[in-house]
Write an enzyme that holds these catalytic residues in place. Structure first.
Site, PDB file in Angstrom:
ATOM      1  N   TRP A 168      35.286  47.233  45.665  1.00  0.00           N
ATOM      2  CA  TRP A 168      33.831  47.256  45.915  1.00  0.00           C
ATOM      3  C   TRP A 168      33.372  48.570  46.535  1.00  0.00           C
ATOM      4  O   TRP A 168      32.410  48.595  47.331  1.00  0.00           O
ATOM      5  CB  TRP A 168      33.418  46.072  46.806  1.00  0.00           C
ATOM      6  N   GLY A 169      34.055  49.679  46.198  1.00  0.00           N
ATOM      7  CA  GLY A 169      33.635  50.971  46.723  1.00  0.00           C
ATOM      8  C   GLY A 169      34.021  51.208  48.175  1.00  0.00           C
ATOM      9  O   GLY A 169      33.532  52.144  48.804  1.00  0.00           O
ATOM     10  N   ASP A 217      41.269  42.658  42.704  1.00  0.00           N
ATOM     11  CA  ASP A 217      40.157  42.425  43.634  1.00  0.00           C
ATOM     12  C   ASP A 217      40.609  42.563  45.094  1.00  0.00           C
ATOM     13  O   ASP A 217      41.779  42.859  45.377  1.00  0.00           O
ATOM     14  CB  ASP A 217      39.551  41.042  43.337  1.00  0.00           C
ATOM     15  N   ASP A 268      29.051  43.654  43.929  1.00  0.00           N
ATOM     16  CA  ASP A 268      28.780  43.178  42.565  1.00  0.00           C
ATOM     17  C   ASP A 268      27.376  43.563  42.058  1.00  0.00           C
ATOM     18  O   ASP A 268      26.419  43.629  42.824  1.00  0.00           O
ATOM     19  CB  ASP A 268      28.895  41.648  42.507  1.00  0.00           C
TER      20      ASP A 268
HETATM   21  C1  GLA Z   1      34.460  39.507  43.265  1.00  0.00           C
HETATM   22  C2  GLA Z   1      34.355  40.635  42.236  1.00  0.00           C
HETATM   23  C3  GLA Z   1      33.645  40.122  41.009  1.00  0.00           C
HETATM   24  C4  GLA Z   1      34.348  38.896  40.440  1.00  0.00           C
HETATM   25  C5  GLA Z   1      34.505  37.834  41.505  1.00  0.00           C
HETATM   26  C6  GLA Z   1      35.409  36.691  41.054  1.00  0.00           C
HETATM   27  O1  GLA Z   1      33.210  39.188  43.756  1.00  0.00           O
HETATM   28  O2  GLA Z   1      33.693  41.738  42.788  1.00  0.00           O
HETATM   29  O3  GLA Z   1      33.552  41.130  40.036  1.00  0.00           O
HETATM   30  O4  GLA Z   1      35.607  39.298  39.956  1.00  0.00           O
HETATM   31  O5  GLA Z   1      35.082  38.363  42.696  1.00  0.00           O
HETATM   32  O6  GLA Z   1      35.610  35.729  42.043  1.00  0.00           O
END
Ligand code: GLA
Length: 394
Positions: A192-193, A158, A213
């Site tokens: 996230w792109g 992440d 998300d």
């Molecule tokens: C981010 C990611 C999600 C998830 C959360 C967990 O928002 O994009 O997919 O993994 O963190 O905290």
């Protein structure tokens, strides 16, 4: 008539030109994994931190069997945020929270492997995960070794609590440590792109998130798919655009919307990581995620994502709105997706307008209804947001 056909052809190839203009990457990540999109389940949408436990992982493994998911190829059981202690140990290693993993992480990995399943874990390229657990920044080597020693098969990485700037070097650093860890580990980039990850994701990871998300509503499903259509050309065997985890059977999508969610993700060659509490899945949702013909399309060895195309007479696609007409090549045919994006509609496409088909008679099967036929076009009468997916063969 001739000129309008020509005009349509030019427009069609302009839209599809995105596909033709994809530049092959000089070097792709080759860890032998992800030749087809990952299939599995992840804890986050199902129950956030509460589901990051051995009990939930082992229950999911049992349910993969009893629900028939494993037999269809679902194999990853991925634990998302919150699985570790809040602090590293005195030697700087991550520790699986003993309250959540009473026998340790390796025992769970062993148990999943014994059932023919795989274990995924989650980490972060910054100092902390999004939920405030230790991140890997500065500890990449130690963390990759830990994952390999536990027998972890999949690592979602992440992008919270980072120093900012271009994320690519952070993701490359972890790639290199995973590659030298001694264990093939599927590498799932979750920035996230950002930083046009699709242009470099293929040399770094096996999949890369293309957006923020998939929060639980139709508007996220629609906007993620709209983005996916514009970058379809970057997905190839070994590295696919990740449209994010599924929200099927999570209470916010109706049956038609669930068909479209599954159908778009499947033909777009996204990983399909289920996100419901499997012990509570509804029978109609289960039928959707178990659709054998659709899963075969997602797992087709050609690994070429479908994208939008413009049939004669249809309005032009826009980059930000879900478009009704989709198609893509399969190793043994062509898939056509029709989605009632804005209103209930009867959508019809002539095969002559479909990339990879053309003039002639073709046989088709619609994967949700099981209806079959042959002719020079297909048509679907759809309620708002519902989708039909046709597999077409010569
Ligand atoms: C981010 C990611 C999600 C998830 C959360 C967990 O928002 O994009 O997919 O993994 O963190 O905290």
């Amino acid at each position: 008539m001739v000129s309008s056909t020509l005009f349509t052809c030019i427009l069609t190839s302009a839209v599809l030109g995105q596909v033709g203009s994809a530049k092959p990457l000089a070097k792709r990540l080759d860890n032998g994994l992800g030749k087809t999109p990952a299939l599995g389940w992840n804890t986050w949408n199902a129950g956030q931190c509460n589901f990051a436990t051995a009990a939930k992982a082992l229950q999911a493994a049992d349910l993969f069997d009893s629900l028939g998911l494993k037999a269809l190829g679902y194999n990853y059981i991925n634990i998302d945020d919150c699985w570790s202690n809040k602090a590293r140990n005195s030697s700087g290693y991550l520790v699986a929270d003993p309250a959540r993993w009473p026998n340790g992480m390796k025992a769970v990995a062993d148990s999943l492997h014994a059932k023919g399943l795989k274990l995924g874990l989650y980490g972060d390229s910054g100092t902390q995960t999004c939920a405030g657990y230790p991140g890997s920044q500065g500890y990449e080597d130690k963390d990759a070794k830990t994952l390999a020693s536990w027998g972890v098969d999949y690592w979602k990485y992440d992008n919270c609590a980072t120093p900012g700037g271009n994320s690519q070097p952070r993701y490359e650093k972890m790639r290199d440590t995973l590659l030298s860890s001694g264990r093939p580990i599927f590498y799932s980039l979750c920035n996230w792109g950002r930083d046009n990850v699709w242009t470099w994701g293929g040399k770094v990871g096996n999949s890369w998130r293309i957006t923020d998300d998939n929060f639980n509503s139709w508007s996220y499903v629609a906007s993620i798919a709209a983005r996916g259509a514009t970058i379809a050309q970057y997905g190839v065997p070994g590295g696919f655009n990740d449209w994010d985890m599924m929200q099927i059977s999570n209470g916010k999508l109706n049956a038609g919307e669930e068909r479209a969610h599954m159908g778009l993700w499947a033909i777009g060659k996204s990983p399909i990581l289920l996100g419901m509490d499997l012990s509570k899945i509804s029978s109609s949702s289960l039928a959707i995620v178990k659709n054998k013909a659709l899963l075969a399309i997602n797992q087709d060895p050609l690994g070429k994502p479908a994208t939008t195309f413009r049939p004669s007479g249809a309005a032009a696609p826009s980059a930000s709105a879900l478009y009704p007409y989709w198609a893509g090549p399969l190793s043994d045919g062509v898939v056509i997706g029709l989605v009632a994006a804005d209103s209930a509609a009867t959508l019809t496409v002539k095969f002559a307008d479909v990339p990879g088909l053309g003039a002639g008679t073709f046989s088709w099967t619609e994967v949700y209804s099981g209806k079959t036929g042959s002719g020079t076009s297909v048509s679907a009468q759809l309620a708002l947001h519902d989708m039909a997916v046709f597999k077409v063969v010569k």
